[in-house]
Design a protein around this motif. Structure first.
Motif, PDB file in Angstrom:
ATOM      1  N   GLY A 229       0.652  13.454  10.519  1.00 51.35           N
ATOM      2  CA  GLY A 229       0.820  12.648   9.704  1.00 51.35           C
ATOM      3  C   GLY A 229      -0.500  11.745   9.290  1.00 51.35           C
ATOM      4  N   ILE A 230      -1.571  11.595  10.018  1.00 48.85           N
ATOM      5  CA  ILE A 230      -2.717  10.876   9.647  1.00 48.85           C
ATOM      6  C   ILE A 230      -3.216  11.885   8.761  1.00 48.85           C
ATOM      7  CG2 ILE A 230      -4.917  10.250  10.372  1.00 48.85           C
ATOM      8  CD1 ILE A 230      -3.971   8.851  12.663  1.00 48.85           C
ATOM      9  N   ARG A 231      -3.685  12.801   8.958  1.00 49.17           N
ATOM     10  CA  ARG A 231      -4.398  13.844   8.089  1.00 49.17           C
ATOM     11  C   ARG A 231      -3.656  13.897   6.545  1.00 49.17           C
ATOM     12  NH1 ARG A 231      -6.225  18.818  11.635  1.00 49.17           N
ATOM     13  NH2 ARG A 231      -7.322  17.563  13.227  1.00 49.17           N
ATOM     14  N   SER A 232      -2.294  13.817   6.561  1.00 50.17           N
ATOM     15  CA  SER A 232      -1.602  13.856   5.065  1.00 50.17           C
ATOM     16  C   SER A 232      -1.750  12.420   4.498  1.00 50.17           C
ATOM     17  CB  SER A 232       0.072  14.134   5.500  1.00 50.17           C
ATOM     18  OG  SER A 232       0.341  15.345   5.964  1.00 50.17           O
TER      19      SER A 232
ATOM     20  N   PHE B 143       0.946  -1.264   0.065  1.00 52.70           N
ATOM     21  CA  PHE B 143      -0.183   0.071  -0.135  1.00 52.70           C
ATOM     22  C   PHE B 143       0.791   1.337  -0.003  1.00 52.70           C
ATOM     23  CE2 PHE B 143      -2.992   3.214   1.669  1.00 52.70           C
ATOM     24  CZ  PHE B 143      -4.262   2.791   1.354  1.00 52.70           C
ATOM     25  N   ILE B 144       1.953   1.226   1.000  1.00 55.84           N
ATOM     26  CA  ILE B 144       2.720   2.242   1.004  1.00 55.84           C
ATOM     27  C   ILE B 144       3.180   2.868  -0.341  1.00 55.84           C
ATOM     28  CG2 ILE B 144       4.702   3.399   2.141  1.00 55.84           C
ATOM     29  CD1 ILE B 144       3.797   1.764   4.767  1.00 55.84           C
ATOM     30  N   ASN B 145       3.894   1.868  -0.874  1.00 55.66           N
ATOM     31  CA  ASN B 145       4.766   2.035  -2.342  1.00 55.66           C
ATOM     32  C   ASN B 145       3.608   2.345  -3.232  1.00 55.66           C
ATOM     33  OD1 ASN B 145       7.239   1.907  -1.292  1.00 55.66           O
ATOM     34  ND2 ASN B 145       7.121  -0.419  -1.529  1.00 55.66           N
ATOM     35  N   VAL B 146       2.348   1.451  -3.654  1.00 46.37           N
ATOM     36  CA  VAL B 146       1.369   1.921  -4.606  1.00 46.37           C
ATOM     37  C   VAL B 146       0.681   3.157  -4.502  1.00 46.37           C
ATOM     38  CG1 VAL B 146      -0.700   1.084  -5.552  1.00 46.37           C
ATOM     39  CG2 VAL B 146       1.167  -0.612  -5.119  1.00 46.37           C
ATOM     40  N   VAL B 147       0.381   3.528  -3.414  1.00 44.15           N
ATOM     41  CA  VAL B 147      -0.409   4.925  -3.185  1.00 44.15           C
ATOM     42  C   VAL B 147       0.553   5.898  -3.093  1.00 44.15           C
ATOM     43  CG1 VAL B 147      -1.823   6.039  -1.451  1.00 44.15           C
ATOM     44  CG2 VAL B 147      -2.331   3.674  -1.978  1.00 44.15           C
ATOM     45  N   GLY B 148       1.939   5.769  -3.045  1.00 40.57           N
ATOM     46  CA  GLY B 148       2.690   6.948  -2.832  1.00 40.57           C
ATOM     47  C   GLY B 148       2.795   7.949  -1.680  1.00 40.57           C
ATOM     48  N   ILE B 149       3.004   6.892  -0.462  1.00 40.90           N
ATOM     49  CA  ILE B 149       3.180   7.771   0.757  1.00 40.90           C
ATOM     50  C   ILE B 149       4.511   7.421   1.352  1.00 40.90           C
ATOM     51  CG2 ILE B 149       0.396   7.955   1.084  1.00 40.90           C
ATOM     52  CD1 ILE B 149       0.805   5.535   3.040  1.00 40.90           C
ATOM     53  N   GLN B 150       5.249   7.011   0.735  1.00 42.83           N
ATOM     54  CA  GLN B 150       6.702   6.718   1.318  1.00 42.83           C
ATOM     55  C   GLN B 150       7.267   7.883   2.044  1.00 42.83           C
ATOM     56  OE1 GLN B 150       7.909   3.298   1.903  1.00 42.83           O
ATOM     57  NE2 GLN B 150       9.087   4.488   3.242  1.00 42.83           N
ATOM     58  N   ASP B 151       7.240   8.846   1.286  1.00 38.97           N
ATOM     59  CA  ASP B 151       7.655  10.266   1.902  1.00 38.97           C
ATOM     60  C   ASP B 151       7.046  10.660   3.274  1.00 38.97           C
ATOM     61  OD1 ASP B 151       5.347  10.840   0.237  1.00 38.97           O
ATOM     62  OD2 ASP B 151       5.742  13.056   0.368  1.00 38.97           O
ATOM     63  N   ILE B 152       5.741  10.481   3.374  1.00 42.05           N
ATOM     64  CA  ILE B 152       5.108  10.742   4.519  1.00 42.05           C
ATOM     65  C   ILE B 152       5.498   9.901   5.819  1.00 42.05           C
ATOM     66  CG2 ILE B 152       2.850  10.848   5.895  1.00 42.05           C
ATOM     67  CD1 ILE B 152       1.626  11.619   2.896  1.00 42.05           C
ATOM     68  N   VAL B 153       5.591   8.480   5.337  1.00 37.62           N
ATOM     69  CA  VAL B 153       6.149   7.343   6.324  1.00 37.62           C
ATOM     70  C   VAL B 153       7.733   7.775   6.728  1.00 37.62           C
ATOM     71  CG1 VAL B 153       6.673   5.000   6.706  1.00 37.62           C
ATOM     72  CG2 VAL B 153       4.564   5.691   5.273  1.00 37.62           C
ATOM     73  N   ASP B 154       8.544   8.148   5.984  1.00 40.17           N
ATOM     74  CA  ASP B 154       9.948   8.761   5.924  1.00 40.17           C
ATOM     75  C   ASP B 154       9.915   9.881   7.085  1.00 40.17           C
ATOM     76  OD1 ASP B 154      10.701   6.486   4.566  1.00 40.17           O
ATOM     77  OD2 ASP B 154      11.162   7.963   2.751  1.00 40.17           O
ATOM     78  N   SER B 155       8.993  10.658   7.153  1.00 36.76           N
ATOM     79  CA  SER B 155       8.989  11.657   8.078  1.00 36.76           C
ATOM     80  C   SER B 155       8.543  11.321   9.272  1.00 36.76           C
ATOM     81  CB  SER B 155       8.093  12.882   7.325  1.00 36.76           C
ATOM     82  OG  SER B 155       6.860  12.673   7.307  1.00 36.76           O
ATOM     83  N   LEU B 156       7.928  10.228   9.706  1.00 36.12           N
ATOM     84  CA  LEU B 156       7.197  10.040  10.928  1.00 36.12           C
ATOM     85  C   LEU B 156       8.524   9.489  12.002  1.00 36.12           C
ATOM     86  CD1 LEU B 156       4.303   7.895   9.683  1.00 36.12           C
ATOM     87  CD2 LEU B 156       4.215  10.177  10.597  1.00 36.12           C
TER      88      LEU B 156
ATOM     89  N   LYS C 107      10.838   7.175  14.039  1.00 35.04           N
ATOM     90  CA  LYS C 107      11.216   5.803  13.777  1.00 35.04           C
ATOM     91  C   LYS C 107      10.422   4.647  14.586  1.00 35.04           C
ATOM     92  CE  LYS C 107      14.682   6.160  10.969  1.00 35.04           C
ATOM     93  NZ  LYS C 107      14.477   6.165   9.485  1.00 35.04           N
ATOM     94  N   LYS C 108      10.035   4.871  15.571  1.00 35.13           N
ATOM     95  CA  LYS C 108       9.173   3.924  16.340  1.00 35.13           C
ATOM     96  C   LYS C 108       7.684   3.704  15.753  1.00 35.13           C
ATOM     97  CE  LYS C 108       6.995   7.149  19.418  1.00 35.13           C
ATOM     98  NZ  LYS C 108       6.478   7.509  20.763  1.00 35.13           N
ATOM     99  N   LEU C 109       7.231   4.570  14.745  1.00 32.89           N
ATOM    100  CA  LEU C 109       5.996   4.665  14.194  1.00 32.89           C
ATOM    101  C   LEU C 109       6.021   3.941  12.801  1.00 32.89           C
ATOM    102  CD1 LEU C 109       4.442   7.882  15.138  1.00 32.89           C
ATOM    103  CD2 LEU C 109       3.768   5.533  16.291  1.00 32.89           C
ATOM    104  N   GLN C 110       7.170   3.609  12.203  1.00 32.99           N
ATOM    105  CA  GLN C 110       7.320   3.352  10.971  1.00 32.99           C
ATOM    106  C   GLN C 110       7.161   1.579  10.724  1.00 32.99           C
ATOM    107  OE1 GLN C 110      10.765   5.145   9.101  1.00 32.99           O
ATOM    108  NE2 GLN C 110      10.087   7.104   9.751  1.00 32.99           N
ATOM    109  N   VAL C 111       6.387   1.311   9.928  1.00 31.07           N
ATOM    110  CA  VAL C 111       6.056  -0.228   9.760  1.00 31.07           C
ATOM    111  C   VAL C 111       5.584  -0.377   8.072  1.00 31.07           C
ATOM    112  CG1 VAL C 111       6.029  -0.884  12.034  1.00 31.07           C
ATOM    113  CG2 VAL C 111       3.787  -0.080  10.594  1.00 31.07           C
TER     114      VAL C 111
END
Length: 184
Positions: free
Chosen positions: A87-90, A49-62, A64-68
């Motif tokens: 983060g959730i809103r974005s 999902f993260i790659n297909v939808v294109g939200i990796q940049d948002i995940v990277d800005s979170l 580290k303890k929240l990144q999965v």
């Protein structure tokens, strides 16, 4: 002996109860194998999902303890941490944008066959966010009485008005909300 009408035959087969069809997360992916999305957009699973939808940049800005890697796990962690975070809103905005312009192809799909194969006493319940089931229901409603549809996790095609406590097509404005918005 009285000849049975079509309605008599239906009542005999279906009796008094209805059927429930439950569509899980893989249903839309499976349904689009035969009839891909009109613009060839890929439907993601929770693992890509993260790659297909294109939200990796948002995940990277979170933090580290929240990144999965799994989207469902990611969203749950974010929500538990702060359900109103940026983060959730974005992520929600990006997800809504990705799914909301998806369209069924012009030819009949498995979703069309599904809604046409059931009766008004039946229910299709889905966990999917994509608009395909709603689009199939809308484009076939003129043919006859269709089953009820429930979007258990919401849907990009359906909106909810907190003021009027009603749901309907996304982007529509209810009369009460319109009057409040105009200051009436």
């Amino acid at each position: 002996m009285k000849e049975l009408t079509a309605q008599d035959r239906i009542n005999t087969v279906y009796g008094g109860g209805g059927h429930v069809v439950l569509l899980g997360a893989g249903a839309s992916i499976a349904f689009t194998i035969r009839n891909p999305e009109l613009h060839n957009k890929t439907l993601p699973s929770m693992d890509n999902f993260i790659n297909v939808v294109g939200i990796q940049d948002i995940v990277d800005s979170l933090p580290k303890k929240l990144q999965v890697a799994n989207f469902e796990d990611l969203y749950s962690k974010l929500y538990d941490e702060n359900p109103n975070s940026n983060g959730i809103r974005s992520i929600e905005a990006r997800v809504r944008a990705y799914f909301s312009d998806m369209q069924l192809p012009d030819e009949a799909t498995l979703y069309d066959y599904l809604v046409l194969s059931l009766r008004p006493r039946n229910l299709i319940a889905t966990f999917n966010w994509d608009p395909f089931l709603y689009q199939a229901w809308c484009r076939n409603k003129h043919i006859g009485d269709l089953p009820y549809v429930a979007f258990l996790h919401g849907n990009v095609a359906i909106g909810y008005d907190d003021v009027d406590k009603r749901c309907g097509p996304s982007g529509m404005i209810s009369k009460i909300t319109y009057l409040i918005f105009r200051g009436c």
